[in-house]
Design a protein around this motif. Structure first.
Motif, PDB file in Angstrom:
ATOM      1  N   THR A  59      18.373  23.579  -4.121  1.00 43.03           N
ATOM      2  CA  THR A  59      17.162  23.006  -3.519  1.00 43.03           C
ATOM      3  C   THR A  59      16.629  21.830  -4.334  1.00 43.03           C
ATOM      4  N   ILE A  60      16.943  21.797  -5.634  1.00 40.59           N
ATOM      5  CA  ILE A  60      16.531  20.650  -6.452  1.00 40.59           C
ATOM      6  C   ILE A  60      17.197  19.377  -5.955  1.00 40.59           C
ATOM      7  N   MET A  61      18.476  19.500  -5.596  1.00 40.09           N
ATOM      8  CA  MET A  61      19.188  18.345  -5.044  1.00 40.09           C
ATOM      9  C   MET A  61      18.546  17.881  -3.745  1.00 40.09           C
ATOM     10  N   HIS A  62      18.173  18.850  -2.887  1.00 47.21           N
ATOM     11  CA  HIS A  62      17.554  18.480  -1.617  1.00 47.21           C
ATOM     12  C   HIS A  62      16.228  17.773  -1.839  1.00 47.21           C
ATOM     13  N   GLY A  63      15.484  18.188  -2.852  1.00 45.32           N
ATOM     14  CA  GLY A  63      14.214  17.536  -3.145  1.00 45.32           C
ATOM     15  C   GLY A  63      14.397  16.087  -3.558  1.00 45.32           C
ATOM     16  N   MET A  64      15.394  15.849  -4.412  1.00 47.91           N
ATOM     17  CA  MET A  64      15.644  14.473  -4.849  1.00 47.91           C
ATOM     18  C   MET A  64      16.194  13.610  -3.715  1.00 47.91           C
ATOM     19  N   PHE A 218      24.574  10.419   5.933  1.00 49.19           N
ATOM     20  CA  PHE A 218      23.623  10.974   4.964  1.00 49.19           C
ATOM     21  C   PHE A 218      22.810  12.088   5.609  1.00 49.19           C
ATOM     22  N   ILE A 219      22.270  11.825   6.812  1.00 49.33           N
ATOM     23  CA  ILE A 219      21.480  12.836   7.515  1.00 49.33           C
ATOM     24  C   ILE A 219      22.324  14.070   7.804  1.00 49.33           C
ATOM     25  N   MET A 224      23.452  19.700   6.698  1.00 50.08           N
ATOM     26  CA  MET A 224      24.475  20.747   6.625  1.00 50.08           C
ATOM     27  C   MET A 224      24.404  21.555   5.333  1.00 50.08           C
ATOM     28  N   THR A 225      23.854  20.976   4.276  1.00 56.21           N
ATOM     29  CA  THR A 225      23.758  21.704   3.006  1.00 56.21           C
ATOM     30  C   THR A 225      22.428  22.428   2.824  1.00 56.21           C
ATOM     31  N   LEU A 226      21.475  22.206   3.716  1.00 58.95           N
ATOM     32  CA  LEU A 226      20.176  22.858   3.573  1.00 58.95           C
ATOM     33  C   LEU A 226      20.257  24.389   3.611  1.00 58.95           C
ATOM     34  N   PRO A 227      21.021  24.998   4.515  1.00 57.77           N
ATOM     35  CA  PRO A 227      21.044  26.462   4.550  1.00 57.77           C
ATOM     36  C   PRO A 227      21.523  27.106   3.258  1.00 57.77           C
ATOM     37  N   VAL A 243      16.764  23.316  11.781  1.00 57.56           N
ATOM     38  CA  VAL A 243      16.783  22.621  13.077  1.00 57.56           C
ATOM     39  C   VAL A 243      15.623  21.633  13.166  1.00 57.56           C
ATOM     40  N   PHE A 244      14.442  22.045  12.722  1.00 54.39           N
ATOM     41  CA  PHE A 244      13.284  21.146  12.779  1.00 54.39           C
ATOM     42  C   PHE A 244      13.470  19.944  11.864  1.00 54.39           C
ATOM     43  N   ILE A 245      13.997  20.172  10.657  1.00 52.07           N
ATOM     44  CA  ILE A 245      14.238  19.053   9.734  1.00 52.07           C
ATOM     45  C   ILE A 245      15.236  18.074  10.341  1.00 52.07           C
TER      46      ILE A 245
END
Length: 287
Positions: A59-64, A218-219, A224-227, A243-245
């Motif tokens: 999740t740290i990667m997703h934040g950055m 990128f999107i 795809m890596t969020l879950p 799905v919302f993101i």
């Protein structure tokens, strides 16, 4: 272009129209929801790696990356809106120049036949420019009493502009207008061609392919890596959240794609046909 009341919030929230991105993205949203639910089940129920701190730290990667992707989408949306607004400015200039041209001709010309010629030819330019930008073939005259045969193999707006200048030059040779008036009217006709060129520049120069493809990739990989990172804290609620993101990010890209070419037939494109009809009405009032 959709007409709406900017202050009516509830209409925006609960109304779905043809241009709404939900309709376009719905199949992909369903597939991503199933994918996110499957990853959540595998991580929490099957793999049982909830205690693995390394996986949770994804999740740290997703934040950055979320900050980076937001900057990219803001730039993408602003660039697309600039193209849309520039197209509106050019058609606004066409309205003003058509009025100025009509006002000057109404005062300068004395022969009613000459006035009638420009009364129909000036709006004709706006209508043919609308069809030209929409890639619509124009092979017949729009007015029965004006000799305007258009060769669809040639540049259509240029043919109309040439006819207007030929008529102005004919009036000069017939001593119906002076040399100074010829120069003034020539500048008005030249402005039509400059507006046409600016609109063609907007239409024929989309955002570079590499930039557009990179944002889409990128999107996709971001979603795809969020879950993998959020299944531990959200469980099966990961599916609707992902799905919302995806809906938010992909919708911004879809809207940018739609408005970067403002001369098509999409719901949010410029109402060039209506503007051309208004030019016709105003010119007929002036001449």
């Amino acid at each position: 272009m959709i007409s709406y009341n900017t202050k009516d919030w509830f209409t925006f929230i609960f109304r779905f129209h043809k241009a709404d991105t939900v309709r376009t993205l719905f199949p992909i949203m369903v597939a991503i929801g199933v994918y996110a639910a499957f990853i959540g089940y595998m991580e929490v129920e099957f793999w049982k790696i909830a205690e693995n701190s390394y996986v949770k730290n994804i999740t740290i990667m997703h934040g950055m990356l979320g900050f980076v992707i937001s900057l990219l989408l803001v730039f993408r949306t602003n660039t697309a809106y600039d193209r849309w607004w520039e197209g509106r400015r050019q058609w606004g200039s066409l309205v003003n120049n058509s009025r100025n041209f009509a006002i000057k001709l109404a005062v300068i010309l004395q022969d009613e036949k000459d006035k009638d010629y420009f009364r129909k030819l000036i709006p004709n330019y706006a209508m043919i420019l609308h069809k030209h930008l929409n890639n619509t073939e124009v092979t017949k005259q729009l007015f029965d009493d004006v000799d305007l045969e258009i060769d669809h193999h040639k540049h259509k707006p240029n043919q109309v502009a040439k006819k207007m200048f030929c008529k102005i030059n004919e009036l000069y040779l017939d001593k119906k207008i002076s040399g100074d008036q010829l120069i003034i009217l020539n500048a008005e006709i030249q402005s039509f061609t400059e507006i046409c060129g600016a609109c063609e520049r907007i239409k024929n120069t989309p955002i570079p392919y590499s930039y557009s493809a990179f944002i889409k990739k990128f999107i996709f990989f971001y979603v795809m890596t969020l879950p993998f990172g959020y299944s531990f804290s959200l469980g099966y609620y990961t599916a609707p959240v992902v799905v919302f993101i995806f809906y938010v990010l992909a919708s911004l890209e879809l809207i940018a794609e739609e408005i970067e070419d403002p001369f098509g037939g999409d719901e949010n494109d410029l109402p060039t046909h209506k503007i051309a009809e208004n030019i016709k009405k105003h010119v007929e009032e002036l001449i």
